[in-house]
Design a protein around this motif. Sequence first.
Motif, short mmCIF file in Angstrom:
data_model
loop_
_atom_site.label_atom_id
_atom_site.label_comp_id
_atom_site.label_asym_id
_atom_site.label_seq_id
_atom_site.Cartn_x
_atom_site.Cartn_y
_atom_site.Cartn_z
N ILE A 128 0.85 -1.19 0.00
CA ILE A 128 0.00 0.00 0.00
C ILE A 128 0.89 1.24 0.00
CG2 ILE A 128 -1.83 1.27 1.17
CD1 ILE A 128 -2.53 -1.32 2.65
N THR A 129 0.47 2.24 -0.76
CA THR A 129 1.14 3.54 -0.76
C THR A 129 0.12 4.58 -0.31
OG1 THR A 129 2.54 2.88 -2.62
CG2 THR A 129 2.35 5.24 -2.18
N LEU B 237 -4.72 6.67 -1.74
CA LEU B 237 -4.26 5.33 -1.39
C LEU B 237 -4.14 4.51 -2.66
CD1 LEU B 237 -6.75 4.64 1.56
CD2 LEU B 237 -4.42 5.53 1.72
N ARG B 238 -3.04 3.77 -2.77
CA ARG B 238 -2.82 2.87 -3.91
C ARG B 238 -2.33 1.54 -3.38
NH1 ARG B 238 0.41 6.53 -6.33
NH2 ARG B 238 2.19 5.21 -5.94
N ALA C 206 -3.24 2.71 6.54
CA ALA C 206 -4.15 2.11 5.57
C ALA C 206 -4.06 0.60 5.71
CB ALA C 206 -3.77 2.54 4.15
N LEU C 207 -5.19 -0.06 5.50
CA LEU C 207 -5.30 -1.50 5.62
C LEU C 207 -6.07 -2.02 4.42
CD1 LEU C 207 -4.72 -3.83 7.65
CD2 LEU C 207 -6.92 -3.35 8.69
N GLY D 219 -7.43 -13.41 0.64
CA GLY D 219 -7.56 -13.44 2.09
C GLY D 219 -6.39 -12.82 2.84
N THR D 220 -5.39 -12.30 2.14
CA THR D 220 -4.28 -11.67 2.84
C THR D 220 -4.61 -10.22 3.15
OG1 THR D 220 -3.16 -11.12 0.77
CG2 THR D 220 -2.50 -13.17 1.85
N TRP D 221 -3.97 -9.72 4.19
CA TRP D 221 -4.17 -8.35 4.65
C TRP D 221 -2.83 -7.63 4.60
CZ3 TRP D 221 -8.80 -6.16 6.08
CH2 TRP D 221 -9.88 -7.04 6.19
N TRP D 222 -2.87 -6.37 4.19
CA TRP D 222 -1.67 -5.55 4.05
C TRP D 222 -1.90 -4.21 4.75
CZ3 TRP D 222 2.47 -7.87 1.85
CH2 TRP D 222 2.22 -9.04 1.13
N GLN D 223 -0.80 -3.63 5.24
CA GLN D 223 -0.91 -2.34 5.91
C GLN D 223 0.32 -1.49 5.65
OE1 GLN D 223 -1.08 -2.68 10.17
NE2 GLN D 223 1.03 -3.35 10.35
N THR D 224 0.13 -0.19 5.80
CA THR D 224 1.25 0.75 5.79
C THR D 224 0.80 1.99 6.54
OG1 THR D 224 3.01 1.69 4.44
CG2 THR D 224 0.77 2.03 3.66
N GLY D 225 1.76 2.76 7.01
CA GLY D 225 1.43 3.97 7.75
C GLY D 225 2.41 5.08 7.45
#
Length: 147
Positions: free
Chosen positions: A48-49, A66-67, A121-122, A128-134
């Motif tokens: 995530i960006t 968000l991308r 961002a989530l 089913g995978t989850w990704w995040q960035t801050g």
Amino acid sequence: MTMDRRQALLAVTVLPLLPAAPARATPEAMAAAMQAFSGGAPVRDGRITIEVAELVENGNTVPVALRVDSPMTATDHVQRLALFTERNPQPEVAVFHLSPAAGRAQVATRMRLATSQTVLALAQTSDGTWWQTGVEVLVTLAACVEG
């Protein structure tokens, strides 16, 4: 201690005019909101960006985009994308539902920021995978003051 009529009138007219302390979420509240959103699934960093200014002069209207790195095909796409803040009155800012028809896993909006804080961002993908960035955002003029 008793209150005379003048003191009672003063209390009724002046107290509502005093500024209330702003309601703010906490990093723990944001973590709980993210946990509820992901259903407790393991979350990985990356993909995530978040495009937002790192120094914001006015927190009343902050552009954010968000991308997510995703091919957006029928078998591999972003289903949900959410934005969270740790010190706004509510930690959940926005939730976006996407499908392969979107073509790109990209959204843009504006948000208010109560003060300098972390914006996260989530994303949930179709496998089913989850990704995040801050990102840390420094706000010089705060918004979201409730009172």
